[in-house]
Design an enzyme around this catalytic site. Structure first.
Site, short mmCIF file in Angstrom:
data_model
loop_
_atom_site.label_atom_id
_atom_site.label_comp_id
_atom_site.label_asym_id
_atom_site.label_seq_id
_atom_site.Cartn_x
_atom_site.Cartn_y
_atom_site.Cartn_z
NE ARG A 20 -11.05 -4.18 1.02
CZ ARG A 20 -12.78 -3.56 1.47
NH1 ARG A 20 -12.94 -3.08 2.59
NH2 ARG A 20 -14.27 -4.01 0.80
CE1 TYR A 78 -0.69 -6.87 -5.14
CE2 TYR A 78 -0.42 -4.91 -4.20
CZ TYR A 78 -1.07 -5.57 -5.27
OH TYR A 78 -1.34 -5.24 -6.57
CD GLU A 89 -5.78 -2.11 4.16
OE1 GLU A 89 -6.66 -0.77 4.63
OE2 GLU A 89 -5.40 -2.32 2.51
#
Length: 188
Positions: A87, A136, A90
């Site tokens: 994460r 991803y 981000e």
């Protein structure tokens, strides 16, 4: 003096995507530094795939100290860059100091390894336009919106940029990155 490689990351990065290249590059004889928004103990996470979930799950992972902050990075001291996923990308893509570092690596055409959500950082500095990449799979539309040609593959090499989908693809990712690295920035 050993050839230096920089890993840029932050809290909530995928543990394996930080630690695997870190240890693999050390094993090859490179000096590896980890940079983050500030010099502190980072808290990584573990993403896994479990039956019954439509997406990956997240659990607490390893902790590891950042060697330096993004503001303290001198890109000219480093031969290559590694961008883990998780994460962290981000929110890291909003960091102006990190964007300066990323731009310096791309402007100098230095080798870059990116995995999972890491390409969100290269997209933030406009470095994906016209490139072939993987990430991803859920990021396919993001990669295309950034001007890249998305390929769902273990590892994609486009010049000096090597990208991969996620930690299950580590062997192919590092094999391809080390091929680029050995030709462009051999161990000193």
């Amino acid at each position: 003096m050993a050839t230096k490689i920089l890993i840029v990351t932050g809290d909530a990065a995928e543990s394996l995507e930080v630690m695997y290249p870190y240890q693999r590059l050390l094993e090859e004889g490179y000096e590896v530094h980890i940079a983050a928004p500030s010099r502190k103990k980072l808290r990584f996470v573990v993403h896994d795939f479990e039956d019954g979930f439509d997406t990956y799950t997240e659990k607490p992972g390893y902790t590891w100290p950042a060697d330096l902050s993004f503001a303290d990075v001198e890109p000219g001291e480093y031969a290559a860059l590694v961008i883990p996923g998780g994460r962290a990308p981000e929110y890291l893509r909003n960091d102006p100091e990190l964007r300066k570092v990323l731009k310096a690596f791309f402007d100098a055409d230095k080798p870059v390894a990116q995995i999972c959500h890491g390409p969100l950082l290269t997209a933030a500095v406009g470095a994906l336009s016209g490139r072939r990449v993987t990430a991803y799979p859920a990021l396919e539309m993001d990669m295309e919106a950034a001007g890249a040609s998305f390929q769902d593959s273990e590892a994609v090499v486009d010049g000096v940029v090597v990208s991969s989908r996620a930690w299950p693809d580590h062997p192919a990712w590092m094999r391809e990155f080390l091929t680029v690295l050995r030709s462009r920035a051999p161990v000193a």
